[in-house]
Design a protein around this motif. Structure first.
Motif, short mmCIF file in Angstrom:
data_model
loop_
_atom_site.label_atom_id
_atom_site.label_comp_id
_atom_site.label_asym_id
_atom_site.label_seq_id
_atom_site.Cartn_x
_atom_site.Cartn_y
_atom_site.Cartn_z
N HIS A 9 -59.12 -22.50 65.39
CA HIS A 9 -58.38 -21.49 66.15
C HIS A 9 -59.10 -21.00 67.41
CE1 HIS A 9 -60.95 -18.98 63.57
NE2 HIS A 9 -60.87 -18.10 64.56
N SER A 10 -60.42 -21.01 67.42
CA SER A 10 -61.16 -20.50 68.58
C SER A 10 -61.00 -21.37 69.82
CB SER A 10 -62.65 -20.38 68.24
OG SER A 10 -63.21 -21.66 67.99
N ASN A 11 -60.64 -22.62 69.63
CA ASN A 11 -60.53 -23.55 70.76
C ASN A 11 -59.32 -23.28 71.65
OD1 ASN A 11 -62.87 -25.34 70.50
ND2 ASN A 11 -61.97 -25.73 68.48
N TYR A 12 -58.30 -22.66 71.10
CA TYR A 12 -57.10 -22.44 71.91
C TYR A 12 -57.37 -21.51 73.09
CZ TYR A 12 -54.66 -24.83 68.18
OH TYR A 12 -54.24 -25.77 67.28
N ILE A 13 -58.23 -20.52 72.90
CA ILE A 13 -58.59 -19.62 74.00
C ILE A 13 -59.35 -20.41 75.07
CG2 ILE A 13 -59.88 -17.55 74.64
CD1 ILE A 13 -57.35 -16.97 72.95
N ARG A 14 -60.20 -21.34 74.64
CA ARG A 14 -60.89 -22.21 75.60
C ARG A 14 -59.89 -23.07 76.37
NH1 ARG A 14 -64.46 -22.79 70.99
NH2 ARG A 14 -66.45 -21.78 71.46
N TRP A 15 -58.89 -23.57 75.66
CA TRP A 15 -57.88 -24.39 76.32
C TRP A 15 -57.10 -23.57 77.34
CZ3 TRP A 15 -55.33 -27.76 71.92
CH2 TRP A 15 -56.31 -28.60 71.37
N PHE A 16 -56.83 -22.30 77.00
CA PHE A 16 -56.17 -21.43 77.97
C PHE A 16 -57.00 -21.35 79.26
CE2 PHE A 16 -54.01 -18.48 74.57
CZ PHE A 16 -53.16 -19.52 74.20
N GLU A 17 -58.31 -21.19 79.09
CA GLU A 17 -59.19 -21.09 80.26
C GLU A 17 -59.17 -22.38 81.07
OE1 GLU A 17 -63.83 -20.36 81.46
OE2 GLU A 17 -63.08 -19.47 79.62
N GLU A 18 -59.25 -23.52 80.40
CA GLU A 18 -59.20 -24.80 81.11
C GLU A 18 -57.90 -24.91 81.90
OE1 GLU A 18 -59.73 -28.11 78.44
OE2 GLU A 18 -61.55 -27.24 77.58
N ALA A 19 -56.80 -24.55 81.27
CA ALA A 19 -55.49 -24.63 81.93
C ALA A 19 -55.41 -23.65 83.10
CB ALA A 19 -54.38 -24.36 80.91
N ARG A 20 -55.98 -22.48 82.93
CA ARG A 20 -55.97 -21.46 84.00
C ARG A 20 -56.77 -21.95 85.21
NH1 ARG A 20 -57.38 -17.81 80.91
NH2 ARG A 20 -59.57 -17.63 81.39
N LEU A 21 -57.94 -22.53 84.97
CA LEU A 21 -58.74 -23.06 86.08
C LEU A 21 -58.03 -24.22 86.76
CD1 LEU A 21 -62.35 -22.85 84.60
CD2 LEU A 21 -61.25 -21.31 86.24
N ASP A 22 -57.38 -25.07 85.99
CA ASP A 22 -56.61 -26.16 86.56
C ASP A 22 -55.47 -25.61 87.43
OD1 ASP A 22 -55.80 -29.10 86.62
OD2 ASP A 22 -53.99 -28.19 85.77
N TYR A 23 -54.79 -24.61 86.94
CA TYR A 23 -53.70 -23.94 87.68
C TYR A 23 -54.23 -23.41 89.01
CZ TYR A 23 -49.90 -20.57 88.54
OH TYR A 23 -48.87 -19.85 89.09
N MET A 24 -55.36 -22.72 88.95
CA MET A 24 -55.95 -22.15 90.16
C MET A 24 -56.34 -23.25 91.15
SD MET A 24 -58.10 -18.97 88.53
CE MET A 24 -58.95 -18.61 90.06
N ASN A 25 -56.92 -24.33 90.65
CA ASN A 25 -57.29 -25.45 91.54
C ASN A 25 -56.06 -26.05 92.20
OD1 ASN A 25 -60.09 -25.40 91.31
ND2 ASN A 25 -60.07 -26.69 89.48
#
Length: 139
Positions: A23-39
């Protein structure tokens, strides 16, 4: 400006003893997706940090609907729900790319700080970044 969903394959090291993504990895995935969105929006987090802009997480929540397993490929779609120039927030949907099933939903909220941890007002302090964020958040 078209922002594409973030595509990610679940790794073995992210699983728990039951073989599902911990379950802890989903928050990490949110961050990865957010950084990708920003890029994709031309808002490199690295460049923002070089300017002295820090974007901490104020809150994060995650609702687990369907398990994701090692090797599954997921599509993470972000939806902007708030942008004030001081704070912003996203919602997230994680969908199994093969089955189309919604696996996880969540949301995060953030603010803009300087290196002294003082709030920034992007519209006043960094108008060009404010305009990029505003454009990205409208799409």
């Amino acid at each position: 400006m078209e922002i594409k969903p973030y595509i990610r394959q679940a790794n073995y090291y992210e699983t728990d003893q039951m073989g599902v993504i911990h379950h802890s990895n989903y928050i990490r995935w949110f961050e990865e997706a957010r950084l990708d969105y920003m890029n994709q929006a031309g808002l490199s987090y690295r460049k923002m940090e070089e300017l002295g802009i820090i974007i901490p997480v104020l809150s994060a929540s995650c609702q687990y609907r369907q398990s994701v397993y090692f090797g599954d490929v997921v599509e993470i779609t972000l939806t902007p729900v708030q942008f004030t120039g001081v704070k912003f927030a996203f919602t997230y949907n994680i969908t199994n790319q093969k089955t189309g099933q919604l696996c996880t939903t969540g949301e995060t909220s953030h603010c803009f700080l300087n290196r002294d941890m003082k709030p920034l007002r992007l519209k006043r302090d960094y108008p060009e970044i404010y305009e990029r964020f505003e454009a990205a958040m409208k799409n």
